[in-house]
Design an enzyme around this catalytic site. Sequence first.
Site, short mmCIF file in Angstrom:
data_model
loop_
_atom_site.label_atom_id
_atom_site.label_comp_id
_atom_site.label_asym_id
_atom_site.label_seq_id
_atom_site.Cartn_x
_atom_site.Cartn_y
_atom_site.Cartn_z
N VAL A 107 0.83 -1.21 0.00
CA VAL A 107 0.00 0.00 0.00
C VAL A 107 0.87 1.26 0.00
CG1 VAL A 107 -1.69 1.30 1.36
CG2 VAL A 107 -1.96 -1.16 1.05
N ASP A 134 11.01 3.91 5.51
CA ASP A 134 10.92 2.55 6.05
C ASP A 134 12.15 2.28 6.90
OD1 ASP A 134 9.07 -0.09 4.91
OD2 ASP A 134 10.83 -0.50 6.16
N LYS A 169 15.93 -2.49 2.09
CA LYS A 169 14.81 -2.18 1.20
C LYS A 169 14.94 -0.75 0.66
CE LYS A 169 9.91 -3.32 1.70
NZ LYS A 169 8.81 -3.31 2.66
N GLU A 219 -7.71 1.85 1.75
CA GLU A 219 -7.15 1.48 0.44
C GLU A 219 -7.75 0.14 -0.01
OE1 GLU A 219 -5.29 3.19 -1.78
OE2 GLU A 219 -5.86 1.42 -2.89
N PHE A 220 -8.05 0.05 -1.30
CA PHE A 220 -8.71 -1.16 -1.81
C PHE A 220 -7.92 -1.88 -2.90
CE2 PHE A 220 -11.89 1.66 -0.07
CZ PHE A 220 -12.57 0.81 0.81
N LYS A 256 -13.83 -0.30 5.08
CA LYS A 256 -12.72 -1.16 4.63
C LYS A 256 -12.93 -2.61 5.12
CE LYS A 256 -8.78 -2.80 3.46
NZ LYS A 256 -8.22 -2.97 2.17
N LEU A 277 -16.37 -14.59 -7.14
CA LEU A 277 -17.25 -15.76 -7.24
C LEU A 277 -16.54 -16.92 -7.90
CD1 LEU A 277 -20.91 -14.71 -8.17
CD2 LEU A 277 -19.97 -15.41 -5.98
N CYS A 317 -4.70 -10.14 3.67
CA CYS A 317 -5.83 -9.23 3.97
C CYS A 317 -7.11 -9.95 4.41
CB CYS A 317 -6.11 -8.37 2.75
SG CYS A 317 -4.64 -7.51 2.19
C1 UGA Z 1 -7.87 -7.91 -1.07
C2 UGA Z 1 -9.00 -7.03 -1.63
O1 UGA Z 1 -9.49 -7.60 -2.85
C3 UGA Z 1 -8.52 -5.61 -1.91
O2 UGA Z 1 -9.62 -4.80 -2.34
C4 UGA Z 1 -7.94 -5.02 -0.61
O3 UGA Z 1 -7.43 -3.71 -0.80
C5 UGA Z 1 -6.81 -5.93 -0.10
O4 UGA Z 1 -7.34 -7.26 0.11
C6 UGA Z 1 -6.31 -5.35 1.19
O5 UGA Z 1 -7.07 -5.29 2.17
O6 UGA Z 1 -5.18 -4.81 1.23
P1 UGA Z 1 -5.76 -9.18 -2.15
O7 UGA Z 1 -5.60 -9.83 -0.81
O8 UGA Z 1 -4.57 -8.60 -2.82
O9 UGA Z 1 -6.85 -7.99 -2.07
O10 UGA Z 1 -6.30 -10.29 -3.15
P2 UGA Z 1 -7.68 -10.76 -3.82
O11 UGA Z 1 -7.50 -10.69 -5.28
O12 UGA Z 1 -8.86 -10.09 -3.26
O13 UGA Z 1 -7.68 -12.31 -3.40
C7 UGA Z 1 -7.68 -12.71 -2.04
C8 UGA Z 1 -7.81 -14.22 -1.97
O14 UGA Z 1 -9.10 -14.66 -2.40
C9 UGA Z 1 -6.82 -14.99 -2.86
O15 UGA Z 1 -6.35 -16.13 -2.17
C10 UGA Z 1 -7.64 -15.38 -4.07
O16 UGA Z 1 -7.15 -16.53 -4.74
C11 UGA Z 1 -8.98 -15.65 -3.42
N1 UGA Z 1 -10.10 -15.48 -4.37
C12 UGA Z 1 -10.36 -14.26 -4.93
C13 UGA Z 1 -10.92 -16.57 -4.68
O17 UGA Z 1 -10.71 -17.70 -4.17
N2 UGA Z 1 -11.96 -16.39 -5.53
C14 UGA Z 1 -12.23 -15.19 -6.10
O18 UGA Z 1 -13.22 -15.11 -6.89
C15 UGA Z 1 -11.41 -14.10 -5.79
#
Ligand code: UGA
Length: 420
Positions: free
Chosen positions: A11, A30, A35, A147-148, A201, A247, A257
């Site tokens: 982030v 940091d 790093k 942040e998303f 969030k 889904l 996260c």
């Molecule tokens: C997630 C959120 O999507 C972000 O919006 C948020 O900002 C972030 O956490 C955070 O809080 O910092 P992230 O952890 O990078 O992002 O990854 P995702 O793409 O959301 O996937 C999370 C997990 O769910 C992964 O293990 C992924 O494989 C799994 N997943 C995701 C599924 O099993 N099915 C899906 O349809 C989507």
Amino acid sequence: MKISIIGTGYVGLVAGAVFSNQGFDTCCIDLDAEKINLLSSGKSPIYELLLEEQISNGIKNNTLTFSTRYDSIPNSDLVFLAVGTPDLPDGSADLSYLYSAIDQVSKLIKKNTILVIKSTVPPNTCQNIKKYLEKKGLENEVVMNAEFLRQGSAVSDFLNPDRIIIGCSSPEAKDKMLEIYKNWRDVPKVFTDTTTAEMIKYAANSFLATKIAFINEMADLCSYFGGDIDMLSYALGLDKRIGHGCLKTGPGYGGSCFPKDVSALIHSSKDINNHILKAVHHSNNQRPGLMVEKIKQIIGELKGKKIGVLGLSFKANTDDIRFSPAIKIISLLKDSSINAFDPAAMDNTKKALPNISYAKNPYEAARGSDCLLILTDWDEFKDLDYNVIFSKMAKPVIIDLRNLLDHQKLKKIGFSYFGL
Ligand code: UGA
């Protein structure tokens, strides 16, 4: 406007690099000297598309600097805090990095500097920080700017968010936040209080985690009754009230996260009975075990079996293995012998799982194996030459826990294919 960003994780680093490319004089801070040295030379310490380009542009344009010291704080208009808030053993969020950064910053900030919290923090944290600063005789405003972004598409998510959430109370803070996001013209901006911004969030991540847990349960039901989960998921998502995001069925959600945020929300509200969150958390924790049961049903006893594994990171396009379902599943398969490959996460996994074998490429991972497991949804696994893989395996069995591959094509080659 001058800004400092504390914490160069996904982030903080992405925010710093992008803001510097928007022309803001940005210093990323940091404590990790190694790093900071790497970053100062224009290199990214994390595997993330487009990030290195943003970093080197910022350095070239003299708008981006990196430091282990807090020297830029006295001249900053906004200080973003983007340090980690990992989970403690009891599941609650560890805010010690955040408070330690605040202690440092509070010694140096000027009167009208605004603190902007980018880390994911439990509801009421900003209010508590405000009180903490007041005890030190400081009146600085504390803003929550959730942040998303997702790992793997962090820069493009940061540049193209669905909405920008800002929790603040003063018009001055609102103006400064509008200034920093002035180039995000068409993005809806939601101004609210800090507690609601913190809740938004957690609610977003918890809701997405719930969708994943739900679709995984539907996959189990499809498997029981004989339905097609991918078709179900597609049809379900066509309903605009539901949507297609999150889904896709798989071996459970992982990463730094969803698991920690669902758990932190449960723990930050112990007096409330969060039935849904607890069920989601429990269901996801059970998933790797269920996956291993499925594998055993297909290949029988694990002892003496050779299993090729494709995919170690918690999802595609990242080298991150935190809470990766792949790592949990491999740990539960310890009676078999594992030969694994991942395009980016091998170095990280070698530290976590030193006792398995690592292959140079996917074909080597498959060599001599009794089955090939697909554990991460890397696109490049779709395009492998499965005729070659077929010729290398001891038994042509593929268990695809991401429903990633073209099962008809594989069956034609002669594989026994098992998806979810
Ligand atoms: C997630 C959120 O999507 C972000 O919006 C948020 O900002 C972030 O956490 C955070 O809080 O910092 P992230 O952890 O990078 O992002 O990854 P995702 O793409 O959301 O996937 C999370 C997990 O769910 C992964 O293990 C992924 O494989 C799994 N997943 C995701 C599924 O099993 N099915 C899906 O349809 C989507």
